[in-house]
Motif scaffolding. Structure first.
Motif, PDB file in Angstrom:
ATOM      1  N   GLY A 108      -0.423  -3.491 -12.490  1.00  0.00           N
ATOM      2  CA  GLY A 108      -0.555  -4.416 -13.484  1.00  0.00           C
ATOM      3  C   GLY A 108      -0.650  -5.815 -12.870  1.00  0.00           C
ATOM      4  N   THR A 109      -0.517  -6.782 -13.671  1.00  0.00           N
ATOM      5  CA  THR A 109      -0.450  -8.274 -13.363  1.00  0.00           C
ATOM      6  C   THR A 109       0.966  -8.764 -13.515  1.00  0.00           C
ATOM      7  OG1 THR A 109      -0.931  -9.008 -15.694  1.00  0.00           O
ATOM      8  CG2 THR A 109      -2.844  -8.586 -14.246  1.00  0.00           C
ATOM      9  N   LYS A 110       2.079  -7.965 -14.086  1.00  0.00           N
ATOM     10  CA  LYS A 110       3.203  -8.793 -14.037  1.00  0.00           C
ATOM     11  C   LYS A 110       3.765  -8.908 -12.694  1.00  0.00           C
ATOM     12  CE  LYS A 110       7.483  -7.827 -16.682  1.00  0.00           C
ATOM     13  NZ  LYS A 110       8.041  -7.313 -17.609  1.00  0.00           N
ATOM     14  N   GLU A 111       4.425  -9.801 -12.411  1.00  0.00           N
ATOM     15  CA  GLU A 111       5.247 -10.345 -11.049  1.00  0.00           C
ATOM     16  C   GLU A 111       6.259  -9.270 -10.917  1.00  0.00           C
ATOM     17  OE1 GLU A 111       4.557 -12.452  -8.671  1.00  0.00           O
ATOM     18  OE2 GLU A 111       2.636 -12.570  -9.438  1.00  0.00           O
ATOM     19  N   CYS A 112       6.772  -8.875  -9.713  1.00  0.00           N
ATOM     20  CA  CYS A 112       7.754  -8.214  -9.305  1.00  0.00           C
ATOM     21  C   CYS A 112       8.139  -8.347  -8.013  1.00  0.00           C
ATOM     22  CB  CYS A 112       7.502  -6.722  -9.483  1.00  0.00           C
ATOM     23  SG  CYS A 112       5.989  -5.905  -8.471  1.00  0.00           S
ATOM     24  N   PHE A 113       9.376  -7.806  -7.248  1.00  0.00           N
ATOM     25  CA  PHE A 113       9.814  -8.026  -6.138  1.00  0.00           C
ATOM     26  C   PHE A 113       9.631  -6.683  -5.412  1.00  0.00           C
ATOM     27  CE2 PHE A 113      12.924  -8.237  -2.476  1.00  0.00           C
ATOM     28  CZ  PHE A 113      12.609  -9.226  -2.096  1.00  0.00           C
ATOM     29  N   LEU A 114       9.059  -6.720  -4.068  1.00  0.00           N
ATOM     30  CA  LEU A 114       8.721  -5.547  -3.517  1.00  0.00           C
ATOM     31  C   LEU A 114       9.651  -5.412  -2.200  1.00  0.00           C
ATOM     32  CD1 LEU A 114       4.942  -4.990  -3.745  1.00  0.00           C
ATOM     33  CD2 LEU A 114       6.471  -4.017  -5.437  1.00  0.00           C
ATOM     34  N   ILE A 115      10.108  -4.214  -1.856  1.00  0.00           N
ATOM     35  CA  ILE A 115      10.749  -4.084  -0.798  1.00  0.00           C
ATOM     36  C   ILE A 115      10.040  -3.411   0.045  1.00  0.00           C
ATOM     37  CG2 ILE A 115      13.084  -3.633   0.475  1.00  0.00           C
ATOM     38  CD1 ILE A 115      14.625  -4.107  -2.067  1.00  0.00           C
ATOM     39  N   ALA A 116       8.907  -3.685   0.890  1.00  0.00           N
ATOM     40  CA  ALA A 116       8.115  -2.937   1.269  1.00  0.00           C
ATOM     41  C   ALA A 116       8.105  -2.614   2.980  1.00  0.00           C
ATOM     42  CB  ALA A 116       6.618  -3.627   1.047  1.00  0.00           C
ATOM     43  N   ASP A 117       8.918  -3.147   3.473  1.00  0.00           N
ATOM     44  CA  ASP A 117       9.206  -2.973   4.908  1.00  0.00           C
ATOM     45  C   ASP A 117      10.649  -3.173   5.235  1.00  0.00           C
ATOM     46  OD1 ASP A 117       9.663  -5.697   5.490  1.00  0.00           O
ATOM     47  OD2 ASP A 117       7.529  -5.944   5.080  1.00  0.00           O
ATOM     48  N   GLU A 118      10.897  -2.456   6.570  1.00  0.00           N
ATOM     49  CA  GLU A 118      12.301  -2.522   6.969  1.00  0.00           C
ATOM     50  C   GLU A 118      12.930  -3.890   6.864  1.00  0.00           C
ATOM     51  OE1 GLU A 118      14.961  -0.659  10.622  1.00  0.00           O
ATOM     52  OE2 GLU A 118      12.974  -0.349  10.517  1.00  0.00           O
ATOM     53  N   GLN A 119      12.249  -4.931   7.369  1.00  0.00           N
ATOM     54  CA  GLN A 119      12.862  -6.371   7.721  1.00  0.00           C
ATOM     55  C   GLN A 119      13.122  -6.818   6.245  1.00  0.00           C
ATOM     56  OE1 GLN A 119       9.931  -8.836   9.650  1.00  0.00           O
ATOM     57  NE2 GLN A 119      11.062 -10.887   9.032  1.00  0.00           N
ATOM     58  N   THR A 120      12.386  -6.644   5.306  1.00  0.00           N
ATOM     59  CA  THR A 120      12.606  -7.345   4.000  1.00  0.00           C
ATOM     60  C   THR A 120      13.971  -6.522   3.577  1.00  0.00           C
ATOM     61  OG1 THR A 120      10.372  -7.548   3.433  1.00  0.00           O
ATOM     62  CG2 THR A 120      11.722  -7.682   1.589  1.00  0.00           C
ATOM     63  N   ALA A 121      14.093  -5.175   3.812  1.00  0.00           N
ATOM     64  CA  ALA A 121      15.306  -4.289   3.567  1.00  0.00           C
ATOM     65  C   ALA A 121      16.449  -4.782   3.987  1.00  0.00           C
ATOM     66  CB  ALA A 121      14.964  -2.908   3.683  1.00  0.00           C
ATOM     67  N   LYS A 122      16.583  -5.236   5.143  1.00  0.00           N
ATOM     68  CA  LYS A 122      17.282  -5.914   5.894  1.00  0.00           C
ATOM     69  C   LYS A 122      18.012  -7.281   5.528  1.00  0.00           C
ATOM     70  CE  LYS A 122      17.058  -2.935  10.391  1.00  0.00           C
ATOM     71  NZ  LYS A 122      16.762  -3.164  11.679  1.00  0.00           N
ATOM     72  N   GLU A 123      16.924  -8.086   5.251  1.00  0.00           N
ATOM     73  CA  GLU A 123      17.216  -9.171   4.761  1.00  0.00           C
ATOM     74  C   GLU A 123      17.894  -9.230   3.474  1.00  0.00           C
ATOM     75  OE1 GLU A 123      13.474 -11.269   4.657  1.00  0.00           O
ATOM     76  OE2 GLU A 123      13.357 -11.460   6.755  1.00  0.00           O
ATOM     77  N   VAL A 124      17.490  -8.629   2.526  1.00  0.00           N
ATOM     78  CA  VAL A 124      18.211  -8.441   1.215  1.00  0.00           C
ATOM     79  C   VAL A 124      19.714  -7.440   1.370  1.00  0.00           C
ATOM     80  CG1 VAL A 124      18.233  -7.075  -0.843  1.00  0.00           C
ATOM     81  CG2 VAL A 124      16.051  -7.962  -0.059  1.00  0.00           C
ATOM     82  N   ALA A 125      19.588  -6.498   2.392  1.00  0.00           N
ATOM     83  CA  ALA A 125      21.200  -6.144   2.566  1.00  0.00           C
ATOM     84  C   ALA A 125      21.933  -7.112   3.187  1.00  0.00           C
ATOM     85  CB  ALA A 125      20.786  -4.787   3.341  1.00  0.00           C
TER      86      ALA A 125
END
Length: 461
Positions: free
Chosen positions: A226-243
């Protein structure tokens, strides 16, 4: 009283029926169908209202002769084939081959117990032509689809020595499989990462797991819909940054919600749910389950008690239960589980609109006959299926299970929140008798929600 002939489908029922009825009755079996459409001809006159031509099945000539001879000795013939559309059609076919002038009545047995059998014979009826026509429609469709389409398939799809066949059911089922396979072929996998933290509140020695819920005010999702904004953890780099941010974050408990949740009992078993539960619990195939259930319906030798039908008819799509069976179940629950497990009113379940309402659900014929009490007379497979049916029926008349559920948000100084959920059974209710099996995904989700959390309070570091 004159001599009465009772004709059943399966000879296995006769032993049980002899015990139920007195010396004025004698028995024969049709061993299933005796007439059918011809094997080597189409057998349906499409130009004259789809009029079928029935012929005697090649292996049933001697059976028919026995039925005719027995009918001549009887004052009345009770046609007691199975209590479904197929059984009604078998009764109609048997009636057509009996000597002219034979007094014929239909008496179908929902279960093979003395009371039920005698009641059916005391209140016989005529053959229900609506049910017969329903069976004929299904049989004619089988022939039309198979006879007309299979040769086309054989010419177009040259596979195997016997060609390729089509069928009223198999062709539709095959289309569902093909459609699903096409969906799988065009499916594009999307990479996503789940992140959770193992946390322990200050001054406590019990840890709990909380899953990442929001980042920068946006809810974490596996993929965008849909059109609602959300946060995606779509790759390993993003996951490591969040972690990495979570590892250096400071945590405190945010909003804590506590609710009471009820889990209602499930209806008694019908054919499809019996097959599903037997597969989930024991890994039984459909054919294996139905074969075992057939034996329990037709009767099991219980030693000094003789042969007894242990369950009601196992081919049913109705969840109806006879009032006397509900009363018996409620009495058993009151005595063996306690008044807190017994609802104020009996539980009545609604069947689908297409269900044959004259039928009952699959249930034990006598709830007082506990599975453990008769285990010595059953094979291991029979015990498993009877246990499933008995427990499910008792559970269907019990109070809901009650859970205390907790949902706690955990806030951080990194503009992220995590969420932990858990629950604990407050009252087991019907789960004291039976718990249905879930598929793997639902089971894992339930186990996650079922974890017990430590006593969390808002603002707790």
């Amino acid at each position: 009283m004159g001599k009465a002939l009772v004709i059943v489908e399966s000879p296995a029922k006769i032993k049980t029926l002899k015990k139920c009825l007195g010396p004025h009755y004698f028995f024969e079996s049709s061993v299933g169908h005796i007439r059918d459409l011809p094997q080597k001809e189409f057998g349906i006159d499409i130009d004259h209202d789809f009029e079928p031509t029935y012929v005697t099945m090649p292996d049933k000539k001697e059976v028919i002769q026995k039925l005719q001879a027995a009918a001549k000795k009887a004052d009345i013939v009770y046609l007691s084939s199975d209590p479904d559309r197929e059984g009604e059609a078998i009764a109609w076919h048997i009636a057509s081959i009996l000597p002219k002038g034979t007094k014929i009545k239909r008496a179908a047995f929902q279960s093979l117990t003395k009371d039920v059998v005698q009641r059916a014979l005391d209140h016989p009826r005529d053959i229900d032509m609506d049910l017969v026509d329903a069976q004929q429609a299904r049989r004619l469709l089988d022939r039309i689809v198979g006879y007309k389409i299979s040769p086309i398939l054989t010419r177009r799809v040259k596979r195997g020595r016997n060609g390729t066949s089509a069928g009223r059911v198999q062709s539709v089922a095959l289309k569902l499989v093909v459609d699903r396979e096409k969906e799988i072929d065009v499916f594009v996998p999307v990479e996503y990462w789940n992140i959770a933290a193992l946390l322990m509140p200050h001054a406590m020695d019990k840890s709990f797991t909380a899953h990442l819920h929001t980042v920068n005010g946006l809810k974490v999702e596996k993929e965008k819909t849909g059109t609602k904004e959300c946060f995606l953890i779509a790759d390993e780099q993003t996951a490591k940054e969040v972690a990495g941010k979570l590892k250096k974050a400071r945590y405190k408990v945010g909003l804590v919600e506590k609710k009471e949740k009820k889990r209602n009992p499930v209806p008694p078993l019908i054919t499809s749910t019996l097959q599903q539960e037997a597969s989930c619990h024991y890994g039984f195939s459909v054919a294996r389950t139905m074969n075992i259930a057939q034996g329990l319906y037709e009767g099991v030798d219980l030693g000094e008690e003789g042969s007894e039908g242990l369950i009601t008819y196992m081919r049913t799509d109705s969840v109806n239960i006879a009032p006397e069976a509900i009363s018996a179940a409620r009495g058993y629950i009151q005595t063996h589980f306690g008044p807190e497990y017994l609802p104020d009113q009996p539980k009545i379940y609604a069947s689908k609109k297409t269900a044959q309402e004259a039928h009952e659900a699959i249930r034990p014929t006598n709830v007082a006959r506990h599975p453990d009490a008769i285990r010595q007379h059953l094979t291991p497979e029979q015990f498993k299926i009877y246990l499933l049916i008995w427990r499910r029926f008792i559970a269907s008349q019990m109070n809901p299970a009650i859970y205390d559920t907790v949902s706690a948000d955990v806030e951080t100084d990194q503009n992220m929140t995590l969420r932990a959920t858990g629950s604990v059974i407050k009252f087991n209710g019907y789960l004291a008798a039976y718990e249905e099996k879930r598929d793997k995904g639902a089971q894992e989700e339930e186990e996650d929600q079922g974890k017990i959390l430590p006593p969390l309070e808002e603002g707790m570091p």
